[in-house]
Design a protein around this motif. Structure first.
Motif, PDB file in Angstrom:
ATOM      1  N   ASN A   4      50.376  43.618  43.768  1.00  0.00           N
ATOM      2  CA  ASN A   4      50.118  43.795  42.336  1.00  0.00           C
ATOM      3  C   ASN A   4      51.384  43.713  41.490  1.00  0.00           C
ATOM      4  N   LEU A   5      52.476  44.323  41.969  1.00  0.00           N
ATOM      5  CA  LEU A   5      53.733  44.257  41.222  1.00  0.00           C
ATOM      6  C   LEU A   5      54.200  42.807  41.099  1.00  0.00           C
ATOM      7  N   GLY A   6      54.043  42.035  42.171  1.00  0.00           N
ATOM      8  CA  GLY A   6      54.464  40.638  42.154  1.00  0.00           C
ATOM      9  C   GLY A   6      53.654  39.797  41.184  1.00  0.00           C
ATOM     10  N   PHE A   7      52.340  39.839  41.315  1.00  0.00           N
ATOM     11  CA  PHE A   7      51.502  38.981  40.466  1.00  0.00           C
ATOM     12  C   PHE A   7      51.508  39.430  39.006  1.00  0.00           C
ATOM     13  N   ARG A   8      51.584  40.733  38.772  1.00  0.00           N
ATOM     14  CA  ARG A   8      51.588  41.192  37.380  1.00  0.00           C
ATOM     15  C   ARG A   8      52.943  40.963  36.713  1.00  0.00           C
ATOM     16  N   GLN A   9      53.994  40.842  37.510  1.00  0.00           N
ATOM     17  CA  GLN A   9      55.315  40.532  36.948  1.00  0.00           C
ATOM     18  C   GLN A   9      55.465  39.038  36.669  1.00  0.00           C
ATOM     19  N   PHE A  10      55.057  38.206  37.614  1.00  0.00           N
ATOM     20  CA  PHE A  10      55.279  36.763  37.477  1.00  0.00           C
ATOM     21  C   PHE A  10      54.114  36.031  36.799  1.00  0.00           C
ATOM     22  N   TYR A  11      52.941  36.663  36.780  1.00  0.00           N
ATOM     23  CA  TYR A  11      51.779  36.084  36.096  1.00  0.00           C
ATOM     24  C   TYR A  11      51.189  37.138  35.156  1.00  0.00           C
ATOM     25  N   PRO A  12      51.932  37.502  34.111  1.00  0.00           N
ATOM     26  CA  PRO A  12      51.499  38.606  33.231  1.00  0.00           C
ATOM     27  C   PRO A  12      50.178  38.347  32.508  1.00  0.00           C
ATOM     28  N   ASN A  13      49.803  37.092  32.330  1.00  0.00           N
ATOM     29  CA  ASN A  13      48.555  36.778  31.640  1.00  0.00           C
ATOM     30  C   ASN A  13      47.394  36.523  32.597  1.00  0.00           C
ATOM     31  N   CYS A  14      47.655  36.681  33.873  1.00  0.00           N
ATOM     32  CA  CYS A  14      46.639  36.476  34.908  1.00  0.00           C
ATOM     33  C   CYS A  14      45.685  37.675  34.933  1.00  0.00           C
ATOM     34  N   SER A  15      44.378  37.415  35.034  1.00  0.00           N
ATOM     35  CA  SER A  15      43.392  38.489  35.140  1.00  0.00           C
ATOM     36  C   SER A  15      43.488  39.113  36.533  1.00  0.00           C
ATOM     37  N   SER A  16      43.555  40.434  36.585  1.00  0.00           N
ATOM     38  CA  SER A  16      43.729  41.111  37.886  1.00  0.00           C
ATOM     39  C   SER A  16      42.599  42.109  38.140  1.00  0.00           C
ATOM     40  N   LEU A  17      41.937  41.925  39.281  1.00  0.00           N
ATOM     41  CA  LEU A  17      40.852  42.815  39.703  1.00  0.00           C
ATOM     42  C   LEU A  17      41.237  43.499  41.006  1.00  0.00           C
TER      43      LEU A  17
END
Length: 558
Positions: free
Chosen positions: A311-324
């Motif tokens: 989660n830290l990786g994807f939310r840092q590098f893809y901040p506009n990506c929808s995360s579930l």
């Protein structure tokens, strides 16, 4: 002069085996301190807010079976209570840091406490775990790099979706954790969704190779193809970098736990999880650096070390990506880590939205963070519950194990006590995948082999023909037993065993709790003789389990 009573408290034992007076106090403190503990972990996490090395270490994991900080706090608070009851206390323990804290506290407060230190004999175990974790990650990396064809993500497509999952023997043909989702994708001809498996450490490398090959046939996306040897080295070196967090920490109440925190930070016990968490982070970073667009990801969300790296990786590098974050399991209050905290939300080490498999769990998931966004999604793994079946009672007693060794051995001990006194009764045991029959060593199983049957059948199939089920600890078996109209007996092994079903507002007529082998014996005899049927109503089932429809499945892939 009044003679003091003596209490012998062996801290090497599990809490369920503590002297009764201590166990009762410990259980109450364990429940009462949950919020204080989580808030304290949040406070000490602030300096490591953006640091991967902090989040993939044990202390902020809050996992009760991996990190023992909450347990030790409960021990110290219990000691404080029991020392006021005019007892002479003898404590046996094998941890030097805890011994030092208790010694200094008892000396400063003039308490009558005798400490008996028993040295551990497993000094090489931690190094074996460390080397095994490194070897396994290196082996997986090399095998996939050299023998598995890379699945390419089309850089021109903007709406790629990644689904985080775990690979096992049970998922080689069809996805297990998101049961039915892969069939749905094929039926709807959706091609922009990729399952990304994580492999679980095991000693049988041939089996691991077989699992990799069969997942390759499923066209899974292997993160190892997007990692480099430099990433592996970085993950292995965590043990060196984390030393920066060995320091003084804010006290919990009046307890200085800095030495215990430092000990856990340097612990190698869960190093495979640490490596996986770091590689998840680097996987997200490498996708970003390769200009691969990700529109959404679904994390199999247990809020463990591995998840925090993802989660830290994807939310840092893809901040506009929808995360579930899909929690496709039922409610287990024992796992304090499953309920995200306020600061975990601020630090973005959890997904934006949490998906739970039933309405009953939404409020409970917000225990430590009232602003957490929680939605209801399909209970993918539990859809058999909605199918019609004829209830049979060919299995009189079914023992459901949780996979946590000390709990399972205790349950076996309780139920075999009943079998010894009732030679005409047979017991069916359903083991957990993480602790198969071969790993359970109990002489009572051999002595009573004519009365005990181990079953490999699916749990739902067993429950459809079971009269009484027995289970305890963090297992879906408790709620599933009630859903399949079995009478449930819960031997209380941990503080939350009594509380889980109360919080879910399940009527007491469907279950009972027992505290020892004699109470279990009485309860089993009473219910074996009872031929009444208590059928759970469909309204309650609909709150505990959300049915699956195509519309609900689209929440994962749109």
């Amino acid at each position: 002069m009044k003679i003091k009573k003596h209490i012998y408290w062996d801290l090497r034992l599990d809490p369920v085996e503590y002297p009764k007076i201590i166990k009762n106090i410990y259980f109450k403190i364990n429940l009462d301190n949950r919020n204080l503990f989580v808030n304290w972990i949040d406070k000490i996490s602030k300096k490591g807010q953006k640091d991967l090395d902090w989040w993939v270490s044990l202390p902020p994991s809050r996992h009760p079976y991996m990190s023992k900080i909450h347990h030790k706090i409960c021990v110290l608070e219990t000691l404080k209570k029991i020392s006021n009851l005019k007892y002479s206390i003898n404590i046996i323990l094998s941890e030097k840091n805890l011994l030092s804290i208790i010694f200094n506290w008892s000396k400063n407060n003039k308490k009558d406490i005798k400490l008996i230190y028993k040295k551990k004999e497993d000094k090489f175990t931690k190094y074996f775990i460390f080397l095994k974790a490194i070897f396994f990650s290196f082996f997986i990396f090399l095998y996939i790099k050299f023998f598995i064809k890379k699945v390419e993500i089309n850089k021109k497509i903007k709406n790629n979706i990644l689904i985080d999952t775990f690979a096992s023997n049970e998922s080689v043909k069809k996805e297990k954790l998101y049961l039915g989702l892969d069939d749905f994708l094929k039926r709807k001809k959706i091609q922009n969704v990729f399952f990304v498996p994580t492999f679980i450490v095991e000693s049988n490398l041939l089996n691991t190779i077989n699992i990799i090959n069969l997942h390759n046939e499923r066209k899974c996306l292997f993160k190892e193809h997007y990692l480099s040897f430099k990433d592996l080295l970085f993950s292995w070196a965590h043990v060196l970098r984390v030393k920066k967090y060995v320091k003084k920490y804010e006290r919990f109440k009046n307890w200085d736990l800095s030495s215990i925190l430092s000990e856990e930070l340097l612990s190698l016990n869960q190093y495979n999880s640490t490596i996986s968490g770091i590689l998840n982070f680097r996987f997200a970073k490498n996708l970003y650096n390769q200009n691969i667009k990700i529109n959404k990801y679904v994390n199999w969300f247990e809020n463990q070390i591995i998840d925090k790296g993802w989660n830290l990786g994807f939310r840092q590098f893809y901040p506009n990506c929808s995360s579930l974050g899909y929690q496709g399991f039922l409610y287990h209050g024992q796992y304090i880590n499953l309920n995200p905290s306020k600061f975990e939300k601020v630090a973005k080490v959890i997904p934006e939205t949490i998906i739970n498999p039933g309405k009953s769990y939404v409020k409970l998931r917000k225990e430590f963070c009232k602003s957490l966004k929680v939605q209801v999604g399909p209970a993918l793994y539990f859809q058999d519950i909605f199918k019609d079946y004829n209830k049979k009672k060919s299995i009189e007693i079914l023992l459901i194990l949780s996979g946590i060794k000390y709990l399972d051995l205790k349950l076996i001990g309780l139920t075999t006590y009943f079998l010894k006194k009732n030679k005409d009764i047979k017991l069916v045991i359903k083991t957990h995948p993480i602790l198969p029959k071969e790993k359970i060593k109990d002489r009572n199983i051999d002595l009573l082999k004519n009365q005990i049957i181990f079953s490999n059948e699916k749990l739902s199939a067993l429950l459809k023909k079971t009269k009484i089920s027995i289970c305890s600890g963090p297992t879906s078996g408790t709620i599933e037993s009630i859903a399949y109209n079995c009478f449930l007996i819960i031997p209380v092994m941990e503080p939350y065993d009594e509380l889980n079903l109360k919080l879910l507002k399940i009527p007491k007529k469907f279950y009972s709790v027992v505290y020892n082998k004699n109470e279990l014996l009485v309860e089993l005899k009473k219910n074996l003789a009872n031929n009444k049927n208590n059928y759970i109503n469909k309204r309650l089932i609909s709150k505990l389990f959300e049915s699956t429809t195509d519309k609900k499945l689209y929440m994962f892939v749109k």
